[in-house]
Design a protein around this motif. Structure first.
Motif, PDB file in Angstrom:
ATOM      1  N   LYS A 117      11.402  -8.472   5.945  1.00  0.00           N
ATOM      2  CA  LYS A 117      12.764  -8.288   6.475  1.00  0.00           C
ATOM      3  C   LYS A 117      13.566  -7.363   5.563  1.00  0.00           C
ATOM      4  O   LYS A 117      14.355  -6.554   6.027  1.00  0.00           O
ATOM      5  CB  LYS A 117      13.474  -9.638   6.576  1.00  0.00           C
ATOM      6  N   GLU A 118      13.339  -7.526   4.242  1.00  0.00           N
ATOM      7  CA  GLU A 118      14.099  -6.740   3.273  1.00  0.00           C
ATOM      8  C   GLU A 118      13.726  -5.258   3.343  1.00  0.00           C
ATOM      9  O   GLU A 118      14.588  -4.393   3.247  1.00  0.00           O
ATOM     10  CB  GLU A 118      13.827  -7.299   1.863  1.00  0.00           C
ATOM     11  N   VAL A 119      12.434  -4.984   3.462  1.00  0.00           N
ATOM     12  CA  VAL A 119      11.960  -3.578   3.523  1.00  0.00           C
ATOM     13  C   VAL A 119      10.991  -3.482   4.695  1.00  0.00           C
ATOM     14  O   VAL A 119       9.835  -3.884   4.582  1.00  0.00           O
ATOM     15  CB  VAL A 119      11.234  -3.185   2.211  1.00  0.00           C
ATOM     16  N   ASN A 120      11.465  -2.963   5.814  1.00  0.00           N
ATOM     17  CA  ASN A 120      10.591  -3.023   6.993  1.00  0.00           C
ATOM     18  C   ASN A 120       9.576  -1.883   7.098  1.00  0.00           C
ATOM     19  O   ASN A 120       8.757  -1.865   7.988  1.00  0.00           O
ATOM     20  CB  ASN A 120      11.390  -3.189   8.291  1.00  0.00           C
ATOM     21  N   SER A 121       9.614  -0.968   6.118  1.00  0.00           N
ATOM     22  CA  SER A 121       8.664   0.161   6.178  1.00  0.00           C
ATOM     23  C   SER A 121       7.335  -0.160   5.499  1.00  0.00           C
ATOM     24  O   SER A 121       6.408   0.641   5.546  1.00  0.00           O
ATOM     25  CB  SER A 121       9.291   1.391   5.512  1.00  0.00           C
ATOM     26  N   ILE A 122       7.220  -1.321   4.866  1.00  0.00           N
ATOM     27  CA  ILE A 122       5.979  -1.623   4.135  1.00  0.00           C
ATOM     28  C   ILE A 122       5.164  -2.695   4.862  1.00  0.00           C
ATOM     29  O   ILE A 122       5.700  -3.453   5.679  1.00  0.00           O
ATOM     30  CB  ILE A 122       6.271  -2.113   2.691  1.00  0.00           C
ATOM     31  N   ALA A 123       3.865  -2.737   4.548  1.00  0.00           N
ATOM     32  CA  ALA A 123       3.000  -3.794   5.079  1.00  0.00           C
ATOM     33  C   ALA A 123       2.907  -4.910   4.036  1.00  0.00           C
ATOM     34  O   ALA A 123       2.679  -4.639   2.852  1.00  0.00           O
ATOM     35  CB  ALA A 123       1.610  -3.226   5.358  1.00  0.00           C
ATOM     36  N   VAL A 124       3.123  -6.147   4.485  1.00  0.00           N
ATOM     37  CA  VAL A 124       3.028  -7.286   3.565  1.00  0.00           C
ATOM     38  C   VAL A 124       2.026  -8.289   4.130  1.00  0.00           C
ATOM     39  O   VAL A 124       2.202  -8.799   5.236  1.00  0.00           O
ATOM     40  CB  VAL A 124       4.392  -7.997   3.379  1.00  0.00           C
ATOM     41  N   VAL A 125       0.989  -8.557   3.370  1.00  0.00           N
ATOM     42  CA  VAL A 125       0.006  -9.573   3.768  1.00  0.00           C
ATOM     43  C   VAL A 125       0.178 -10.774   2.842  1.00  0.00           C
ATOM     44  O   VAL A 125       0.278 -10.620   1.620  1.00  0.00           O
ATOM     45  CB  VAL A 125      -1.437  -9.015   3.651  1.00  0.00           C
ATOM     46  N   ALA A 126       0.234 -11.952   3.456  1.00  0.00           N
ATOM     47  CA  ALA A 126       0.362 -13.181   2.653  1.00  0.00           C
ATOM     48  C   ALA A 126      -0.975 -13.898   2.631  1.00  0.00           C
ATOM     49  O   ALA A 126      -1.673 -13.974   3.645  1.00  0.00           O
ATOM     50  CB  ALA A 126       1.415 -14.087   3.273  1.00  0.00           C
ATOM     51  N   LEU A 127      -1.320 -14.425   1.475  1.00  0.00           N
ATOM     52  CA  LEU A 127      -2.552 -15.196   1.367  1.00  0.00           C
ATOM     53  C   LEU A 127      -2.269 -16.530   0.677  1.00  0.00           C
ATOM     54  O   LEU A 127      -1.696 -16.558  -0.420  1.00  0.00           O
ATOM     55  CB  LEU A 127      -3.603 -14.429   0.547  1.00  0.00           C
ATOM     56  N   GLN A 128      -2.662 -17.602   1.363  1.00  0.00           N
ATOM     57  CA  GLN A 128      -2.580 -18.917   0.727  1.00  0.00           C
ATOM     58  C   GLN A 128      -3.948 -19.213   0.123  1.00  0.00           C
ATOM     59  O   GLN A 128      -4.949 -19.338   0.849  1.00  0.00           O
ATOM     60  CB  GLN A 128      -2.223 -19.969   1.775  1.00  0.00           C
ATOM     61  N   ALA A 129      -4.014 -19.270  -1.182  1.00  0.00           N
ATOM     62  CA  ALA A 129      -5.300 -19.498  -1.855  1.00  0.00           C
ATOM     63  C   ALA A 129      -5.051 -20.165  -3.190  1.00  0.00           C
ATOM     64  O   ALA A 129      -4.064 -19.862  -3.872  1.00  0.00           O
ATOM     65  CB  ALA A 129      -6.019 -18.165  -2.078  1.00  0.00           C
ATOM     66  N   ASP A 130      -5.953 -21.070  -3.547  1.00  0.00           N
ATOM     67  CA  ASP A 130      -5.842 -21.727  -4.853  1.00  0.00           C
ATOM     68  C   ASP A 130      -6.492 -20.826  -5.902  1.00  0.00           C
ATOM     69  O   ASP A 130      -7.725 -20.775  -6.023  1.00  0.00           O
ATOM     70  CB  ASP A 130      -6.513 -23.100  -4.809  1.00  0.00           C
ATOM     71  N   LEU A 131      -5.649 -20.159  -6.661  1.00  0.00           N
ATOM     72  CA  LEU A 131      -6.153 -19.191  -7.639  1.00  0.00           C
ATOM     73  C   LEU A 131      -6.622 -19.872  -8.931  1.00  0.00           C
ATOM     74  O   LEU A 131      -6.923 -19.202  -9.918  1.00  0.00           O
ATOM     75  CB  LEU A 131      -5.087 -18.133  -7.927  1.00  0.00           C
ATOM     76  N   ALA A 132      -6.696 -21.185  -8.889  1.00  0.00           N
ATOM     77  CA  ALA A 132      -7.317 -21.926  -9.992  1.00  0.00           C
ATOM     78  C   ALA A 132      -8.817 -22.062  -9.759  1.00  0.00           C
ATOM     79  O   ALA A 132      -9.518 -22.689 -10.552  1.00  0.00           O
ATOM     80  CB  ALA A 132      -6.680 -23.312 -10.113  1.00  0.00           C
ATOM     81  N   THR A 133      -9.292 -21.515  -8.653  1.00  0.00           N
ATOM     82  CA  THR A 133     -10.719 -21.631  -8.328  1.00  0.00           C
ATOM     83  C   THR A 133     -11.343 -20.245  -8.168  1.00  0.00           C
ATOM     84  O   THR A 133     -10.656 -19.285  -7.781  1.00  0.00           O
ATOM     85  CB  THR A 133     -10.929 -22.404  -6.998  1.00  0.00           C
ATOM     86  N   ILE A 134     -12.634 -20.194  -8.406  1.00  0.00           N
ATOM     87  CA  ILE A 134     -13.388 -18.944  -8.206  1.00  0.00           C
ATOM     88  C   ILE A 134     -13.281 -18.533  -6.736  1.00  0.00           C
ATOM     89  O   ILE A 134     -13.054 -17.362  -6.424  1.00  0.00           O
ATOM     90  CB  ILE A 134     -14.875 -19.151  -8.602  1.00  0.00           C
ATOM     91  N   GLU A 135     -13.405 -19.524  -5.837  1.00  0.00           N
ATOM     92  CA  GLU A 135     -13.359 -19.231  -4.392  1.00  0.00           C
ATOM     93  C   GLU A 135     -12.014 -18.623  -4.005  1.00  0.00           C
ATOM     94  O   GLU A 135     -11.958 -17.705  -3.200  1.00  0.00           O
ATOM     95  CB  GLU A 135     -13.592 -20.499  -3.556  1.00  0.00           C
ATOM     96  N   GLY A 136     -10.945 -19.176  -4.560  1.00  0.00           N
ATOM     97  CA  GLY A 136      -9.603 -18.686  -4.254  1.00  0.00           C
ATOM     98  C   GLY A 136      -9.434 -17.235  -4.698  1.00  0.00           C
ATOM     99  O   GLY A 136      -8.882 -16.410  -3.968  1.00  0.00           O
ATOM    100  N   VAL A 137      -9.910 -16.931  -5.891  1.00  0.00           N
ATOM    101  CA  VAL A 137      -9.784 -15.562  -6.408  1.00  0.00           C
ATOM    102  C   VAL A 137     -10.686 -14.621  -5.596  1.00  0.00           C
ATOM    103  O   VAL A 137     -10.281 -13.506  -5.250  1.00  0.00           O
ATOM    104  CB  VAL A 137     -10.120 -15.497  -7.920  1.00  0.00           C
ATOM    105  N   ASP A 138     -11.880 -15.094  -5.250  1.00  0.00           N
ATOM    106  CA  ASP A 138     -12.775 -14.268  -4.415  1.00  0.00           C
ATOM    107  C   ASP A 138     -12.117 -13.951  -3.071  1.00  0.00           C
ATOM    108  O   ASP A 138     -12.215 -12.839  -2.567  1.00  0.00           O
ATOM    109  CB  ASP A 138     -14.109 -14.997  -4.176  1.00  0.00           C
ATOM    110  N   LYS A 139     -11.440 -14.957  -2.521  1.00  0.00           N
ATOM    111  CA  LYS A 139     -10.764 -14.777  -1.230  1.00  0.00           C
ATOM    112  C   LYS A 139      -9.693 -13.681  -1.352  1.00  0.00           C
ATOM    113  O   LYS A 139      -9.595 -12.791  -0.511  1.00  0.00           O
ATOM    114  CB  LYS A 139     -10.118 -16.112  -0.839  1.00  0.00           C
TER     115      LYS A 139
END
Ligand SMILES: NC(=O)c1ccc[n+]([C@@H]2O[C@H](COP(=O)([O-])OP(=O)(O)OC[C@H]3O[C@@H](n4cnc5c(N)ncnc54)[C@H](OP(=O)(O)O)[C@@H]3O)[C@@H](O)[C@H]2O)c1
Length: 261
Positions: free
Chosen positions: A48-70
């Protein structure tokens, strides 16, 4: 920075959200990540703040190898111009009174997950011979943190890793900057169960100011930035103070029951 791409971890709230806002304002497309669903709302606010950019959101547990791989997989197909390794958590109370699962979460998030992410994305940046990395360390890394022991040790690790990696990449066009905030107004102290402490209850730095200092330092390719004069003095003094004395002083800040009444 149109067409450039930044990853910001821990971007749902606090310093990370402000870092992501700065990237957005400079025109970076964004991949923002955090552990909880609130990351979607943060991404929407950025769009909403900057509508010219692409923003992808990722919900991932970055305390895990799987989360970081994702995270790494979601970023595939884009060259990462900026990596902001910011996700982190604190934990108050005496070390032996802390629940092991929470101790481990601090180590896995701040140390293991961050290190693994830096290793993966850092290799790509070195191969391309370009990129900027910002690691959120802390002035806590200068002080043995009685009643916040594992957290301070984890930040000591990150501060150290940041300078070492920077030196190893000296002859490349990849820069590494360590953002070292002091106590900052975010959800950090509530999440760390530290509201009943002096540091948790006193006035703190503004998260937007802290993020701006970090962003500027990264853009200038600086090695580190300690935000705020008080914190600069505190970290300079910590460098010449015996560890035993620092641990004693930290107790006054972080022991439960020390909150300002
Ligand atoms: N606030 C301070 O006084 C201070 C001082 C020095 C350094 N720092 C550092 O600044 C960084 C940001 O903290 P903050 O103060 O802005 O606190 P915050 O508001 O609690 O933000 C922490 C961010 O990290 C994310 N996060 C935590 N664990 C995660 C995990 N396992 N996987 C993915 N995301 C995770 C959180 O997302 P979820 O809510 O989804 O888990 C949130 O987005 C941390 O590294 C912290 O150590 C803070």
């Amino acid at each position: 920075m149109a067409g450039q791409f930044a990853i910001v971890t821990g971007a749902s709230t606090g310093i990370g959200f402000e870092l992501a806002r700065l990237c957005a304002s400079k025109g970076y497309d964004l991949l923002v990540a955090a552990d909880e669903p609130e990351i979607e709302a943060a991404a929407e606010a950025l769009r909403k703040e900057v509508n010219s950019i692409a923003v992808v959101a990722l919900q991932a547990d970055l305390a895990t190898i799987e989360g970081v791989d994702k995270l790494y997989e979601v970023a595939q197909g884009r060259k990462v111009d900026v990596l902001m390794a910011n996700a982190g958590r604190g934990l108050g109370h005496a070390f032996l009174d802390q629940e092991w699962a929470r101790v481990r979460q601090v180590i896995d998030t701040n140390v293991m997950g961050t290190t693994y992410l830096l290793h993966r994305v850092g290799q790509d940046m070195r191969r391309r011979n370009e990129g900027q990395i910002l690691i959120t360390g802390s002035i806590a890394g200068f002080t043995p943190g009685s009643f916040q022991a594992v957290y301070n040790a984890s930040k000591s690790y990150l501060n150290s890793l940041s300078f070492a990696l920077r030196e190893e990449l000296r002859d490349t066009k990849v820069t590494v900057t360590c953002l070292m905030p002091g106590a900052t107004e975010t959800e950090f102290f509530a999440r760390a169960d530290m509201l009943d402490t002096k540091v948790g209850s006193e006035d703190k730095d503004d998260a937007a100011m802290v993020a701006r200092k970090g962003f500027e330092a990264m853009m200038n390719g600086e090695g580190d930035v300690v935000t705020g004069l008080k914190n600069k003095i505190q970290s300079a003094v910590a460098n010449v103070t015996p560890a035993e004395t620092l641990a004693k002083q930290h107790r006054k800040q972080a022991e439960p029951g020390t909150a300002k009444s």
